[in-house]
Motif scaffolding. Sequence first.
Motif, PDB file in Angstrom:
ATOM      1  N   VAL A 145      70.715 -76.446   4.479  1.00  0.00           N
ATOM      2  CA  VAL A 145      71.140 -76.983   5.771  1.00  0.00           C
ATOM      3  C   VAL A 145      70.010 -77.762   6.464  1.00  0.00           C
ATOM      4  O   VAL A 145      70.136 -78.963   6.700  1.00  0.00           O
ATOM      5  CB  VAL A 145      71.653 -75.867   6.713  1.00  0.00           C
ATOM      6  N   ASP A 150      75.808 -72.206  14.020  1.00  0.00           N
ATOM      7  CA  ASP A 150      76.758 -71.097  14.164  1.00  0.00           C
ATOM      8  C   ASP A 150      77.473 -70.819  12.849  1.00  0.00           C
ATOM      9  O   ASP A 150      77.696 -69.670  12.476  1.00  0.00           O
ATOM     10  CB  ASP A 150      77.803 -71.425  15.237  1.00  0.00           C
ATOM     11  N   THR A 151      77.876 -71.903  12.155  1.00  0.00           N
ATOM     12  CA  THR A 151      78.572 -71.733  10.881  1.00  0.00           C
ATOM     13  C   THR A 151      77.691 -70.961   9.908  1.00  0.00           C
ATOM     14  O   THR A 151      78.124 -69.978   9.311  1.00  0.00           O
ATOM     15  CB  THR A 151      78.909 -73.112  10.278  1.00  0.00           C
ATOM     16  N   ALA A 152      76.446 -71.404   9.787  1.00  0.00           N
ATOM     17  CA  ALA A 152      75.537 -70.739   8.846  1.00  0.00           C
ATOM     18  C   ALA A 152      75.309 -69.293   9.266  1.00  0.00           C
ATOM     19  O   ALA A 152      75.296 -68.389   8.436  1.00  0.00           O
ATOM     20  CB  ALA A 152      74.219 -71.494   8.774  1.00  0.00           C
ATOM     21  N   ARG A 153      75.163 -69.058  10.566  1.00  0.00           N
ATOM     22  CA  ARG A 153      74.935 -67.687  11.026  1.00  0.00           C
ATOM     23  C   ARG A 153      76.156 -66.817  10.771  1.00  0.00           C
ATOM     24  O   ARG A 153      76.037 -65.654  10.399  1.00  0.00           O
ATOM     25  CB  ARG A 153      74.598 -67.678  12.522  1.00  0.00           C
ATOM     26  N   ASN A 174      72.846 -79.444  14.229  1.00  0.00           N
ATOM     27  CA  ASN A 174      73.612 -79.222  15.456  1.00  0.00           C
ATOM     28  C   ASN A 174      74.054 -77.769  15.612  1.00  0.00           C
ATOM     29  O   ASN A 174      73.987 -76.962  14.686  1.00  0.00           O
ATOM     30  CB  ASN A 174      74.792 -80.202  15.569  1.00  0.00           C
ATOM     31  N   THR A 203      76.942 -76.307  15.983  1.00  0.00           N
ATOM     32  CA  THR A 203      78.057 -75.794  15.179  1.00  0.00           C
ATOM     33  C   THR A 203      77.588 -75.475  13.758  1.00  0.00           C
ATOM     34  O   THR A 203      77.999 -74.470  13.172  1.00  0.00           O
ATOM     35  CB  THR A 203      79.200 -76.826  15.132  1.00  0.00           C
ATOM     36  N   GLN A 204      76.715 -76.337  13.214  1.00  0.00           N
ATOM     37  CA  GLN A 204      76.185 -76.053  11.876  1.00  0.00           C
ATOM     38  C   GLN A 204      75.386 -74.755  11.887  1.00  0.00           C
ATOM     39  O   GLN A 204      75.476 -73.941  10.969  1.00  0.00           O
ATOM     40  CB  GLN A 204      75.295 -77.220  11.417  1.00  0.00           C
ATOM     41  N   ALA A 255      69.711 -81.907   6.475  1.00  0.00           N
ATOM     42  CA  ALA A 255      69.985 -82.516   7.778  1.00  0.00           C
ATOM     43  C   ALA A 255      68.812 -83.383   8.214  1.00  0.00           C
ATOM     44  O   ALA A 255      68.984 -84.411   8.866  1.00  0.00           O
ATOM     45  CB  ALA A 255      70.251 -81.426   8.825  1.00  0.00           C
TER      46      ALA A 255
END
Lengths: 278, 269
Positions: B175, B159-162, B154, B156-157, B179
Amino acid sequence: MSTMLNVTGLSHRYGSGENAHVAVNDLTFVVETGELACIVGPSGCGKSTLLRCISGLIEPTGGEVTLHGDRVTGVPEDLAVVFQDYSRSLFPWLTVRQNVEFPLRWKRNLSRAERRERAEEALSWVNLPGVGGKYPWQLSGGMQQRVSIARALARRPALLLMDEPFASVDAQTRFELEDLLRSVQVAHGSTILLVTHDIDESVYLGDRVLVLSKSPARIVADLPVDLPPERDQITTRESKNFVSLRGEVARLLHGGGDAPEQAPTGEPADTTEPSTLA
Amino acid sequence: MSTVLGFLRRWSLFLGLVVLWELATRLANDPFFPPPTTILQKIGELWFSGPVSRLFLTDDVYVDILPSLGRVLGGWSIAVVLGVGLGTALGRSRTGMDYVGPLFAFMRAIPPPTLIPVFLVLLSIGTTMKLTTIVFGSVWPILLNTVDGVRSVNATQRDTARSFRTPQRYWITLVVLPAALPKIFAGLRLSLSIALILMVVSEMVGVTDGIGFELIFSQQRFDFPAMWSWIVLLGALGYGLNALLLAVERRMLGWQQTSGATTAKTSGA
């Protein structure tokens, strides 16, 4: 105090031509090192766009962002973001400890043991010792958001960006998390830029409150928060300074910037339209 | 006690049917349908009457069963590597599937056994032909499910990783693949049963060893108890392999939220 974040003439436009939507328009402000600055604005005013520009997740169409003097192009090394949606931001297949260790995996000169130690340390900062072996979904919402704060802190970022971090938890938990954030910030001297739509929260948490207008976002006011560093959910919120400040912020938000920059202090908000606080 | 009950619940119908079959076949006394006890006896004779030095296993086990198992697992493993690898690459590419989508839809629509004659001409009779048949037939569910799974990461995942500047290697292994894993496993189960079918079918064509060959061969010499024995073996193999895969899946997908999650929730915030 030195300047941590310097935002100059920042603009962002989605699309082009007739369908272009200007989300952020010519924003200029600075955040000093060790400061907790809150940005408050109405829903949909472009707060998230602003944060994404600062974090380098998207490139602004105009203006410039510098982090401790270095121009931001792409995501900076020593920056961390805490997102509103903790349940989607934490990785459900990793345990709490693995989640906190995640951003340390590719840090050079950090052994496995040191990584683990740092993760445990970060978890203890947010009062979550001993849950490292659990999966995020086994924790309550407030605990999950604390895990994602711990994950951001474990990286020891120069600047911590928070995008409506407490908007998805219940009121009681929100108070606890606000106090936790302030104590962590005071203890570690972290520089935090927090975006919220909640006026009370921005005044309660911030050393400074930046008020944004409706879309496209402009800065309407930059108010220092004249409250003692030690804050209390009951007495601080009752204090005269708090009440007048939140009134001022509310007036600014609803006036859309027509209100004077230096609004009179010391009186409750009764001169503007009925309060439908965003 | 509860394990005994659980066992009974799961197997009583199966065992009841076997008993019914035994009675029916004894009454009918038809040479095409030998009673299960006769089949069981034949199984003992066929595979478990070997010398002690070879763990009582007969030559059949070493000459037919193990090579067949090797082909299934070998072909399936190749399909897994190909399917997950290619699926990950295609799932991450924005336009990749636009190009190959119709091609895949066409190729997977071809019933793989019909390609055996083609592979026979191209690769002649041998292990390569069998492996190719198994890989070609079983790669599609893995490939397409992996593409789907990889796309389930998704925003948000991402964006979080980036926002943590996650390097490619960690992004994929920590990730993207986790997933995608639930979907990948669904593909793996499907493809394993396809691989088993294609192993048997490919062995029925012009070879001299393997389960498929023995099955056809015993039918041709009217040795029906033996023929049934090989069929029972295939059932057991399919069951065993699937159970094994399920055990691996439970281990690797242990993080998935189950219905018991609410009770496991800890109190306090």
